[in-house]
Design an enzyme around this catalytic site. Structure first.
Site, mmCIF file in Angstrom:
data_model
loop_
_atom_site.group_PDB
_atom_site.id
_atom_site.type_symbol
_atom_site.label_atom_id
_atom_site.label_comp_id
_atom_site.label_asym_id
_atom_site.label_seq_id
_atom_site.Cartn_x
_atom_site.Cartn_y
_atom_site.Cartn_z
ATOM 1 N N ARG A 1 15.011 -20.179 -24.426
ATOM 2 C CA ARG A 1 14.602 -21.403 -25.133
ATOM 3 C C ARG A 1 14.944 -21.342 -26.618
ATOM 4 N NH1 ARG A 1 10.908 -24.851 -22.889
ATOM 5 N NH2 ARG A 1 10.004 -25.272 -24.944
ATOM 6 N N PRO B 1 2.991 -2.832 -17.500
ATOM 7 C CA PRO B 1 1.657 -3.152 -18.023
ATOM 8 C C PRO B 1 1.248 -2.221 -19.160
ATOM 9 C CG PRO B 1 1.489 -2.138 -15.852
ATOM 10 C CD PRO B 1 2.936 -2.425 -16.080
ATOM 11 N N ASP C 1 6.909 -25.842 -30.120
ATOM 12 C CA ASP C 1 6.111 -25.280 -29.033
ATOM 13 C C ASP C 1 4.839 -24.639 -29.568
ATOM 14 O OD1 ASP C 1 7.795 -25.951 -26.973
ATOM 15 O OD2 ASP C 1 8.880 -24.049 -26.990
ATOM 16 N N GLU D 1 4.352 2.402 -7.410
ATOM 17 C CA GLU D 1 3.494 3.053 -8.406
ATOM 18 C C GLU D 1 4.193 3.231 -9.748
ATOM 19 O OE1 GLU D 1 0.194 3.727 -8.020
ATOM 20 O OE2 GLU D 1 0.568 2.561 -6.202
#
Length: 230
Positions: free
Chosen positions: A152, A87, A167, A114
């Site tokens: 893809r 993140p 797309d 963690e």
């Protein structure tokens, strides 16, 4: 393309890559997926790969030894990229996906608990990539997002490479609306322009739809598109 995924849960990676389009592309040799479990490299007799954090705090931290050894066990191609799903990383977007598709091999580290002992970052020096401003229980889902998105872009994964080229985000805009049979359903008809066979008019209609949809749903993308196409 080779995807090497260092993960505590290889079955998650294998399960997803063994169905539908991914399975067909994998069997055709368009890409290869290897799931490497750091538990197979730990020196701990109980197969532990984590421990309590120095300085205190909740949760467990992934230890460097099993992850570094797992990483170093992977044979690297000349043109490879190492990615940590985190993140804290930069957002995974179309430009990142296109860039990653140029590599022959992507090695991914999936975190849990963690997170990683900081020395894993310092030794491996991965590029950190995030799928959004939220926290998941592990890096497997982000890794699969990356594998799916990048695959893809590889010739042969989709029936037609044009499917990827139209797309959402491929030209900075969201995708135009799509229709199939029947022509009318519950009083809703497909636009007449799609039936007239004029490819130039159809292309213009679709572009207009992309612009309008992006303007309504993603004004941030529309602003970038407008600036780029002044």
């Amino acid at each position: 393309m080779i995807f090497d995924v260092i993960t505590l849960f290889p079955e998650i990676i294998e399960g997803y890559c063994n169905v539908s389009i991914m399975k067909r592309a994998r069997e055709a040799g368009i890409f290869e997926v290897n799931a490497i479990n750091p538990r197979d490299f730990t020196l701990d007799k109980h197969k532990k790969v984590d421990d309590t954090p120095y300085g205190g705090g909740a949760g467990m931290v992934l230890a460097p030894q099993p992850y570094i050894d797992a990483y170093e066990s992977i044979e690297k191609k000349t043109n490879f990229k190492t990615v940590m799903l985190s993140p804290q990383g930069k957002p995974l977007d179309e430009s990142v996906v296109c860039s990653l598709a140029n590599y022959s091999q992507i090695v991914m580290l999936c975190g849990h608990y963690e997170g990683f002992d900081e020395r894993i970052r310092e030794i491996i020096k991965p590029e950190e990539i995030s799928v959004g401003d939220f926290v998941l229980t592990g890096g497997e889902l982000p890794a699969l997002c990356l594998i799916d998105a990048v695959s893809r872009k590889l010739e042969g994964t989709l029936g037609k490479i044009e499917s990827a080229q139209t797309d959402s985000f491929s030209n900075g805009l969201l995708e135009y609306p799509q229709y199939t049979k029947p022509r009318e359903y519950r009083g809703l008809r497909i636009p007449e322009v799609l039936l007239n066979g004029n490819h130039q008019e159809i292309a213009q209609y679709r572009l207009n739809q992309q612009i309008e949809r992006t303007k309504q749903r993603r004004p941030d993308l529309y602003e970038k598109y407008s600036e780029k196409n002044k």
